[in-house]
Enzyme design. Structure first.
Site, short mmCIF file in Angstrom:
data_model
loop_
_atom_site.label_atom_id
_atom_site.label_comp_id
_atom_site.label_asym_id
_atom_site.label_seq_id
_atom_site.Cartn_x
_atom_site.Cartn_y
_atom_site.Cartn_z
N ARG A 91 -33.01 -21.79 -8.17
CA ARG A 91 -31.72 -21.22 -7.79
C ARG A 91 -31.90 -20.54 -6.43
O ARG A 91 -32.78 -19.68 -6.27
CB ARG A 91 -31.31 -20.18 -8.84
CG ARG A 91 -30.01 -19.55 -8.51
CD ARG A 91 -29.61 -18.57 -9.57
NE ARG A 91 -28.34 -18.00 -9.20
CZ ARG A 91 -27.81 -16.95 -9.80
NH1 ARG A 91 -28.43 -16.37 -10.79
NH2 ARG A 91 -26.66 -16.49 -9.41
N HIS A 180 -21.98 -17.30 -7.17
CA HIS A 180 -21.82 -17.72 -8.59
C HIS A 180 -21.29 -19.16 -8.67
O HIS A 180 -20.67 -19.54 -9.66
CB HIS A 180 -20.81 -16.83 -9.36
CG HIS A 180 -21.20 -15.41 -9.50
ND1 HIS A 180 -20.29 -14.37 -9.37
CD2 HIS A 180 -22.38 -14.83 -9.78
CE1 HIS A 180 -20.91 -13.22 -9.56
NE2 HIS A 180 -22.18 -13.46 -9.82
N ARG A 241 -20.99 -2.54 -7.56
CA ARG A 241 -20.50 -2.90 -6.21
C ARG A 241 -19.02 -2.61 -6.07
O ARG A 241 -18.25 -2.81 -7.01
CB ARG A 241 -20.74 -4.41 -5.96
CG ARG A 241 -22.18 -4.74 -5.71
CD ARG A 241 -22.39 -6.23 -5.57
NE ARG A 241 -23.30 -6.71 -6.59
CZ ARG A 241 -23.48 -7.99 -6.91
NH1 ARG A 241 -22.78 -8.93 -6.30
NH2 ARG A 241 -24.33 -8.33 -7.85
#
Ligand code: AMP
Length: 397
Positions: A91, A180, A241
């Site tokens: 990833r 994502h 966040r």
């Protein structure tokens, strides 16, 4: 074929060994505190007890070696030798404009991922360390990079440009990228399958609501907008966040609190979101739910602000796509958290959405939660980024 999927952070390495034929997870685990005192490897084979090994891991090379040892161990392992692993999937967080799909890793790809580190300084260097360690320990095994940004590369210019001088885009590639992507791709595809339809005929909004959170608009199989931007800081309120804020807040707070730019960025990444808004109570929605139910006003504010922001994004994406067929909830909160899903769905009345409250309470399984007469199908679709990576590798090789 057996595929090893690696998700490497600066001090951690998560792995899953997946059988691509049956799509079963053969083993999974986590190496933690790499390069820090007290490192450990947790290895689990489905149906067997977890094994934890406390062993010094001064760097990622050692961590990869220990993962290989665990996978081939005569007692806890699941393969006889490394040669059984047909490919390794990595990833990689930022693929910039360069990577629009998964690629076989060679020296040039590594150079390109390295060049993109300026856009993801916390993530891409860590991803490269994992790639390097695997290449050293498994020479000859094909390595594939799967990018978090790739699925969003189909966004049109009007969705990815910021209202900034155009030269910043030309010179520094300042634009919205989105993250994502592997999850948004997997969930939108699976949501269409759950309706027995082709994704190419549908307008889908995916709400990936984990600790990091983002919404995407997937129109006829392609992403046309998403809430994260140049970095994963933009968009929704998240665990810690801030998501969208007025950019002028940065200089204002800098002056008022005497903070440097780096310090403010750290606040926006680590001390904001529902954590900051709840008065640093918790970034975990289970704690916030409990506190809100006990009457804690700050926790209530945090949850209400969170749900309102998600609902606003959904509304804007309905307009962006000129319609909507499916809204899919995924990731930690999206899959498990009733109060968050309920808080969001309460806003969707105006779209003709009606949901079955009992179904909305069910956790963590593929499920259509809207009523048959609802104008939009609302569903829970557990994400599976590792499987999505393994599938992309199979398509590639
Ligand atoms: P993720 O980053 O996808 O692992 O999501 C993490 C978030 O999911 C946590 O902050 C939790 O608040 C939320 N979450 C996970 N499990 C549950 C649960 N059973 N009930 C409510 N929220 C949950």
């Amino acid at each position: 074929m057996k595929i090893l999927v690696i998700n490497c952070g600066s001090s951690s390495l998560k792995y899953q060994l997946i059988d691509s034929d049956s799509e079963a997870v053969l083993a999974k685990g986590l190496a933690e505190r790499i390069g820090i005192d007290g490192s450990s490897l947790t290895h689990q084979v489905p149906g067997r007890d977890k094994v934890e090994k406390k062993e010094s891991m001064p760097d990622h090379n050692v961590a990869v070696r220990l993962v290989i040892e665990a996978l081939t161990d005569h007692e806890h392992g699941v393969i006889d030798s490394l040669s059984e692993i047909g490919a390794v999937g990595h990833r990689v967080v930022h693929g910039g404009e360069k990577f629009t799909s998964a690629v076989l890793i060679d020296d040039k790809v590594i150079e390109d991922i390295d060049a993109l580190s300026a856009l993801a300084p916390l993530h891409n260097p860590a991803n490269l360390i994992g790639i390097d360690a695997c290449r050293k320990n498994m020479p000859g095994t094909p390595m594939v990079a799967v990018f978090d940004t790739a699925f969003h590369q189909s966004m049109p210019k009007k969705a990815y440009l910021y209202g900034l001088p155009y030269e910043y885009y030309e010179k520094h590639k300042v634009r919205r990228y989105g993250f994502h992507g592997t999850s948004h791709d997997f969930v939108s595809r699976h949501a269409a399958e759950m309706m027995g339809k082709d994704r190419k005929d549908l307008k889908i909004i995916v709400c990936h609501l984990g600790n990091g959170a983002s919404v995407s608009a997937v129109k006829y199989g392609k992403c046309v907008d998403t809430s994260m931007g140049l970095t994963p800081l933009e968009g929704l309120l998240m665990g810690t966040r801030s998501g969208d804020i007025d950019p002028a807040i940065i200089s204002y707070i800098s002056e008022k609190e005497g903070l440097s730019l780096q310090e403010i960025e750290a606040v926006l990444n680590k001390k904001s979101g529902v954590f900051g808004l709840s008065g640093y109570l918790s970034s975990d929605f289970r704690d916030l739910d409990q506190a809100a139910q006990a009457g804690n006003e700050l926790a209530k504010n945090a949850l209400e602000t969170y749900c309102y922001r998600v609902a606003k994004y959904i509304g804007s994406y309905v307009v962006a796509m000129q319609g909507i067929d499916i809204i899919a909830f995924t990731a930690g909160c999206g899959e498990n958290n009733y109060s968050v899903r309920k808080g969001i769905c309460d806003y969707l009345d105006c779209l003709g959405v009606t949901v079955d409250d009992e179904k909305l309470k069910i956790r963590g399984e593929d499920l259509i939660v809207s009523n048959p007469d609802s104008k939009v199908t609302v569903m829970i679709v557990p994400t599976n980024e590792e499987l999505a990576i393994a599938r992309q590798i199979m398509e590639l090789i």
